[in-house]
Write an enzyme that holds these catalytic residues in place. Structure first.
Site, PDB file in Angstrom:
ATOM      1  N   ASP A  21       0.829  -1.218   0.000  1.00 45.38           N
ATOM      2  CA  ASP A  21       0.000   0.000   0.000  1.00 45.38           C
ATOM      3  C   ASP A  21       0.861   1.264   0.000  1.00 45.38           C
ATOM      4  O   ASP A  21       1.965   1.261   0.546  1.00 45.38           O
ATOM      5  CB  ASP A  21      -0.922  -0.024   1.230  1.00 45.38           C
ATOM      6  CG  ASP A  21      -2.101   0.931   1.085  1.00 45.38           C
ATOM      7  OD1 ASP A  21      -2.348   1.423  -0.034  1.00 45.38           O
ATOM      8  OD2 ASP A  21      -2.774   1.182   2.104  1.00 45.38           O
ATOM      9  N   TRP A  26       2.838   7.965  -2.633  1.00 42.67           N
ATOM     10  CA  TRP A  26       4.231   8.114  -3.088  1.00 42.67           C
ATOM     11  C   TRP A  26       4.275   9.021  -4.318  1.00 42.67           C
ATOM     12  O   TRP A  26       5.107   9.918  -4.414  1.00 42.67           O
ATOM     13  CB  TRP A  26       4.801   6.730  -3.420  1.00 42.67           C
ATOM     14  CG  TRP A  26       6.236   6.703  -3.830  1.00 42.67           C
ATOM     15  CD1 TRP A  26       7.314   6.495  -3.024  1.00 42.67           C
ATOM     16  CD2 TRP A  26       6.756   6.870  -5.162  1.00 42.67           C
ATOM     17  NE1 TRP A  26       8.471   6.533  -3.763  1.00 42.67           N
ATOM     18  CE2 TRP A  26       8.154   6.760  -5.077  1.00 42.67           C
ATOM     19  CE3 TRP A  26       6.175   7.109  -6.419  1.00 42.67           C
ATOM     20  CZ2 TRP A  26       8.994   6.868  -6.194  1.00 42.67           C
ATOM     21  CZ3 TRP A  26       6.999   7.221  -7.525  1.00 42.67           C
ATOM     22  CH2 TRP A  26       8.381   7.104  -7.403  1.00 42.67           C
ATOM     23  N   ARG A  34      -0.924   8.935 -10.266  1.00 40.62           N
ATOM     24  CA  ARG A  34      -0.961   7.743  -9.409  1.00 40.62           C
ATOM     25  C   ARG A  34      -0.329   6.529 -10.087  1.00 40.62           C
ATOM     26  O   ARG A  34       0.329   5.722  -9.426  1.00 40.62           O
ATOM     27  CB  ARG A  34      -2.415   7.415  -9.027  1.00 40.62           C
ATOM     28  CG  ARG A  34      -3.050   8.445  -8.111  1.00 40.62           C
ATOM     29  CD  ARG A  34      -4.480   8.039  -7.764  1.00 40.62           C
ATOM     30  NE  ARG A  34      -4.510   6.738  -7.114  1.00 40.62           N
ATOM     31  CZ  ARG A  34      -4.352   6.546  -5.804  1.00 40.62           C
ATOM     32  NH1 ARG A  34      -4.174   7.575  -5.001  1.00 40.62           N
ATOM     33  NH2 ARG A  34      -4.389   5.335  -5.303  1.00 40.62           N
ATOM     34  N   HIS A  38       2.274   3.296  -9.089  1.00 39.77           N
ATOM     35  CA  HIS A  38       2.121   1.852  -9.300  1.00 39.77           C
ATOM     36  C   HIS A  38       3.336   1.289 -10.041  1.00 39.77           C
ATOM     37  O   HIS A  38       3.784   0.180  -9.774  1.00 39.77           O
ATOM     38  CB  HIS A  38       0.837   1.550 -10.062  1.00 39.77           C
ATOM     39  CG  HIS A  38      -0.401   1.953  -9.315  1.00 39.77           C
ATOM     40  ND1 HIS A  38      -0.613   1.580  -8.009  1.00 39.77           N
ATOM     41  CD2 HIS A  38      -1.473   2.704  -9.668  1.00 39.77           C
ATOM     42  CE1 HIS A  38      -1.771   2.084  -7.601  1.00 39.77           C
ATOM     43  NE2 HIS A  38      -2.308   2.774  -8.587  1.00 39.77           N
ATOM     44  N   GLU A  68     -12.437  -4.528  -4.305  1.00 41.38           N
ATOM     45  CA  GLU A  68     -12.947  -3.165  -4.104  1.00 41.38           C
ATOM     46  C   GLU A  68     -12.211  -2.140  -4.978  1.00 41.38           C
ATOM     47  O   GLU A  68     -12.679  -1.013  -5.151  1.00 41.38           O
ATOM     48  CB  GLU A  68     -12.815  -2.752  -2.633  1.00 41.38           C
ATOM     49  CG  GLU A  68     -13.815  -3.429  -1.704  1.00 41.38           C
ATOM     50  CD  GLU A  68     -13.509  -4.907  -1.453  1.00 41.38           C
ATOM     51  OE1 GLU A  68     -12.324  -5.271  -1.344  1.00 41.38           O
ATOM     52  OE2 GLU A  68     -14.465  -5.706  -1.389  1.00 41.38           O
ATOM     53  N   ARG A  72     -12.034   2.492  -8.336  1.00 45.56           N
ATOM     54  CA  ARG A  72     -11.107   3.583  -8.686  1.00 45.56           C
ATOM     55  C   ARG A  72     -11.388   4.082 -10.100  1.00 45.56           C
ATOM     56  O   ARG A  72     -12.047   3.403 -10.881  1.00 45.56           O
ATOM     57  CB  ARG A  72      -9.671   3.069  -8.574  1.00 45.56           C
ATOM     58  CG  ARG A  72      -9.348   2.707  -7.147  1.00 45.56           C
ATOM     59  CD  ARG A  72      -7.909   2.314  -7.003  1.00 45.56           C
ATOM     60  NE  ARG A  72      -7.636   2.003  -5.610  1.00 45.56           N
ATOM     61  CZ  ARG A  72      -6.448   2.094  -5.037  1.00 45.56           C
ATOM     62  NH1 ARG A  72      -5.401   2.486  -5.747  1.00 45.56           N
ATOM     63  NH2 ARG A  72      -6.296   1.793  -3.763  1.00 45.56           N
ATOM     64  N   LEU A 132      10.292 -20.779  -4.632  1.00 47.71           N
ATOM     65  CA  LEU A 132       9.308 -19.890  -4.004  1.00 47.71           C
ATOM     66  C   LEU A 132       7.944 -19.975  -4.696  1.00 47.71           C
ATOM     67  O   LEU A 132       7.853 -19.892  -5.915  1.00 47.71           O
ATOM     68  CB  LEU A 132       9.827 -18.440  -4.097  1.00 47.71           C
ATOM     69  CG  LEU A 132       8.882 -17.342  -3.619  1.00 47.71           C
ATOM     70  CD1 LEU A 132       8.762 -17.350  -2.099  1.00 47.71           C
ATOM     71  CD2 LEU A 132       9.355 -15.967  -4.100  1.00 47.71           C
ATOM     72  N   ARG A 189       1.917  -4.767   6.260  1.00 49.17           N
ATOM     73  CA  ARG A 189       1.256  -3.722   5.472  1.00 49.17           C
ATOM     74  C   ARG A 189       2.105  -2.473   5.513  1.00 49.17           C
ATOM     75  O   ARG A 189       2.481  -2.007   6.597  1.00 49.17           O
ATOM     76  CB  ARG A 189      -0.154  -3.427   5.971  1.00 49.17           C
ATOM     77  CG  ARG A 189      -0.876  -2.386   5.082  1.00 49.17           C
ATOM     78  CD  ARG A 189      -2.361  -2.298   5.303  1.00 49.17           C
ATOM     79  NE  ARG A 189      -2.975  -1.395   4.336  1.00 49.17           N
ATOM     80  CZ  ARG A 189      -4.236  -1.459   3.929  1.00 49.17           C
ATOM     81  NH1 ARG A 189      -5.030  -2.388   4.418  1.00 49.17           N
ATOM     82  NH2 ARG A 189      -4.718  -0.602   3.041  1.00 49.17           N
ATOM     83  N   LEU A 196      -6.859  -4.815   7.395  1.00 52.21           N
ATOM     84  CA  LEU A 196      -6.641  -5.919   6.450  1.00 52.21           C
ATOM     85  C   LEU A 196      -7.247  -5.644   5.072  1.00 52.21           C
ATOM     86  O   LEU A 196      -6.852  -6.270   4.089  1.00 52.21           O
ATOM     87  CB  LEU A 196      -7.210  -7.222   7.011  1.00 52.21           C
ATOM     88  CG  LEU A 196      -6.381  -7.861   8.130  1.00 52.21           C
ATOM     89  CD1 LEU A 196      -7.111  -9.079   8.689  1.00 52.21           C
ATOM     90  CD2 LEU A 196      -4.994  -8.280   7.630  1.00 52.21           C
ATOM     91  N   SER A 197      -8.235  -4.740   5.000  1.00 48.82           N
ATOM     92  CA  SER A 197      -8.859  -4.428   3.701  1.00 48.82           C
ATOM     93  C   SER A 197      -9.246  -5.684   2.910  1.00 48.82           C
ATOM     94  O   SER A 197      -8.954  -5.796   1.718  1.00 48.82           O
ATOM     95  CB  SER A 197      -7.936  -3.526   2.867  1.00 48.82           C
ATOM     96  OG  SER A 197      -7.662  -2.329   3.542  1.00 48.82           O
TER      97      SER A 197
END
Ligand code: IPE
Ligand code: IPE
Ligand code: MG
Length: 241
Positions: A21, A26, A34, A38, A68, A72, A132, A189, A196-197
């Site tokens: 987040d 930033w 924005r 990202h 959610e 945006r 991984l 986070r 936790l969203s």
């Protein structure tokens, strides 16, 4: 920034989950759009995946797009998916060379077709890798995931294949996107938000939560190691003494 603590490399958590987040803030701080945030966030992610492999983390789960996040503005949503395709194209060879196995958590088939194709190519290409496990949560929501599992179980009950009293947490877990994986030991986070969203709601029952004020694009492998050291300082009791 979290204060200096030494990471014990002998007891690295098996499953680390991250809410990446702060990309928007930033960018805003720099007077950038924005989506530039990202983009910077993708670069941070690349380093965290690498460090996770080096440290011997077995499962790394990152929250990239929530159920959610469709709220945006359309151009931001489109920009995120475009960056996702670029990330996959740029990183896949290296992920594969590092024996990383990609998994997607969430209803990713609702993404634009070019993104779905690129994700499926990555899944196919890395499916036999044994290093991984890199879980990317995309169009993921914890409530949505639980509901999906409940619907499938209800279907089996309705078909007479299972009795209601036979439903256990283990069975519910088998229908989650994380089937077969251990629950996260720690959820990190960034950006100072402490919630936790809708992330890993079932799986987080006993996860340790570690919050840092660092914005995701500034989250370096060094800060990552500090957050893991904070986790190592916790006492997990699981309801016992
Ligand atoms: C996290 O950064 C990335 C996504 C949710 C896709 P944000 O975009 O939420 O950044 P802030 O919270 O607005 O700073
Ligand atoms: C959570 O961050 C989702 C991702 C990081 C992908 P948000 O920025 O969407 O969460 P809220 O809205 O602050 O709770
Ligand atoms: Mg945010």
């Amino acid at each position: 920034m979290i204060k200096d603590t030494i990471l014990d490399k002998e007891s690295i958590p098996a499953h680390v989950a991250i809410v990446m987040d702060g990309n928007g803030r930033w960018a805003k701080k720099r007077g950038l759009p924005r989506v530039a945030g990202h983009n910077a966030g993708m670069m941070a992610l690349k380093e965290i995946v690498k460090r996770s492999s080096v440290l011997g983390v077995k499962y790394l789960t990152v929250y990239a797009f929530s159920t959610e996040n469709w709220k945006r503005p359309e151009d931001e949503v489109k920009g995120i998916f475009k960056l996702l395709i670029i990330y996959m194209q740029k990183e896949l060879e290296e992920l594969h060379a590092n024996n990383v196995k990609v998994h997607i958590l969430g209803d990713y088939r609702k993404l634009p077709k070019d993104a779905v194709d690129s994700l499926e190519y990555s899944l196919e290409k890395t499916k036999n890798n044994t290093g991984l496990h890199f879980n990317i949560a995309l169009n993921y929501g914890g409530r949505d995931e639980i509901l999906r599992s409940v619907r499938k179980i209800a279907g089996e009950v309705a078909a007479g294949a299972m009795a209601p009293e036979d439903i256990t947490g283990e069975i519910l877990g088998k229908y989650l996107y994380t089937a077969g994986m251990p629950d996260p030991d720690v959820i990190i986070r960034t950006s100072g938000e402490e919630r936790l969203s809708n992330y890993l709601l079932w799986q987080s029952a006993y996860s340790e939560l570690v919050f840092t004020d660092v914005l995701w694009p500034d989250f370096t492998p060094e800060e990552y190691e500090r957050t893991l050291a904070v986790y190592q300082g916790r006492k997990r009791r699981y309801g016992g003494v």
